[in-house]
Write a protein that holds these residues in place. Structure first.
Motif, short mmCIF file in Angstrom:
data_model
loop_
_atom_site.label_atom_id
_atom_site.label_comp_id
_atom_site.label_asym_id
_atom_site.label_seq_id
_atom_site.Cartn_x
_atom_site.Cartn_y
_atom_site.Cartn_z
N GLU A 181 0.81 -1.21 0.00
CA GLU A 181 0.00 0.00 0.00
C GLU A 181 0.85 1.27 0.00
O GLU A 181 0.33 2.36 -0.25
CB GLU A 181 -0.94 -0.01 1.21
N PRO A 200 -1.14 1.20 -6.10
CA PRO A 200 -1.83 0.42 -5.07
C PRO A 200 -3.15 1.07 -4.66
O PRO A 200 -3.27 2.30 -4.67
CB PRO A 200 -0.84 0.44 -3.89
N GLU A 201 -4.13 0.25 -4.32
CA GLU A 201 -5.40 0.71 -3.78
C GLU A 201 -5.71 -0.12 -2.55
O GLU A 201 -6.00 -1.31 -2.66
CB GLU A 201 -6.52 0.58 -4.82
N PRO A 202 -5.61 0.47 -1.36
CA PRO A 202 -5.79 -0.28 -0.10
C PRO A 202 -7.10 -1.07 -0.08
O PRO A 202 -8.15 -0.58 -0.54
CB PRO A 202 -5.78 0.82 0.96
#
Length: 227
Positions: A181, A200-202
């Motif tokens: 992340e 990234p996408e949490p």
């Protein structure tokens, strides 16, 4: 879609044709509503970091049944890449062996077992929905091995901008990635043949089609060979 244009698939919306279109056009997509809790995802990242910080003599015990499925130390081809792994995380015995090889603590074992079971479930669910989008039904993927790898890229200030691993395609059916992340760097080829960054996408997972799934999608009749 994110800025890169990579499609987003909601696993709970019975995506059907949207899933197939994402696979045909991109070969990858972001998965949301996958039912793996954020706490477990965060716990697994902590376990991954601790395992990859183990001494080399411990990590090299991570042997497995086929070449390349155990510990991979940095090499001349991939000097910044390091990984641990096992051949089939759908096998409770394989997971137990992996944990024993690395002297995993009871807490680490519990997290690894829970995460392996959860990701294996997602893999089967995505594969089933993909098959359904091709007009197929049945548990084609129930007995397939599901390789599990935990990766580390050993960057330093001097190597920022270098490739973490060689440009490649994945040889299997699906790759499910829980990305870092805090650190990006992943690039995929878009439908125009241009490499674009995938940030990234949490809380999400990135799904990438491997060579086997690519054949299945591009030439659907081949899918019947898996019956």
């Amino acid at each position: 879609m994110g800025e890169s244009g990579v499609p987003t698939i909601d696993l709970q919306e019975f995506p059907g044709q949207k899933l197939r279109r994402a696979c045909e056009e991109w070969g990858c997509f972001r998965l949301v509503n996958h039912n793996i809790c954020l706490t477990l995802m965060a716990d697994m990242k902590r376990v991954v970091r601790s395992l990859l910080d183990l001494p080399f003599d411990v990590k090299k015990r991570n042997l497995d049944v086929i070449a390349g499925s155990g510990y991979m130390a940095p090499s001349q081809a991939n000097p910044l890449y390091e990984a641990l792994g096992l051949y089939d995380m759908g096998s409770s015995q394989a997971v137990e062996t992996f944990c024993s090889q690395l002297d995993a603590s009871p807490y680490q074992r519990e997290v690894i077992e829970m995460y392996a079971k959860a990701i294996h479930g997602v893999a089967k669910d995505v594969a089933r929905k993909l098959a359904e989008s091709l007009g197929l039904s049945g548990d084609y993927f129930e007995s397939w091995a599901c390789q599990f790898r935990i990766n580390k890229y050993n960057f330093t200030p001097e190597t920022i901008g270098s490739s973490g691993v060689q440009i490649h395609t994945d040889s299997g059916f699906l790759t499910i990635l829980q990305d870092d992340e805090n650190v990006g760097g992943l690039e995929v080829m878009n439908p125009s043949g241009v490499y674009v960054a995938v940030d990234p996408e949490p809380g999400t997972l990135l799904i990438n089609l491997g060579d086997i799934a690519t054949v299945m999608i591009r030439v659907p009749v081949f899918a019947y060979l898996f019956q």
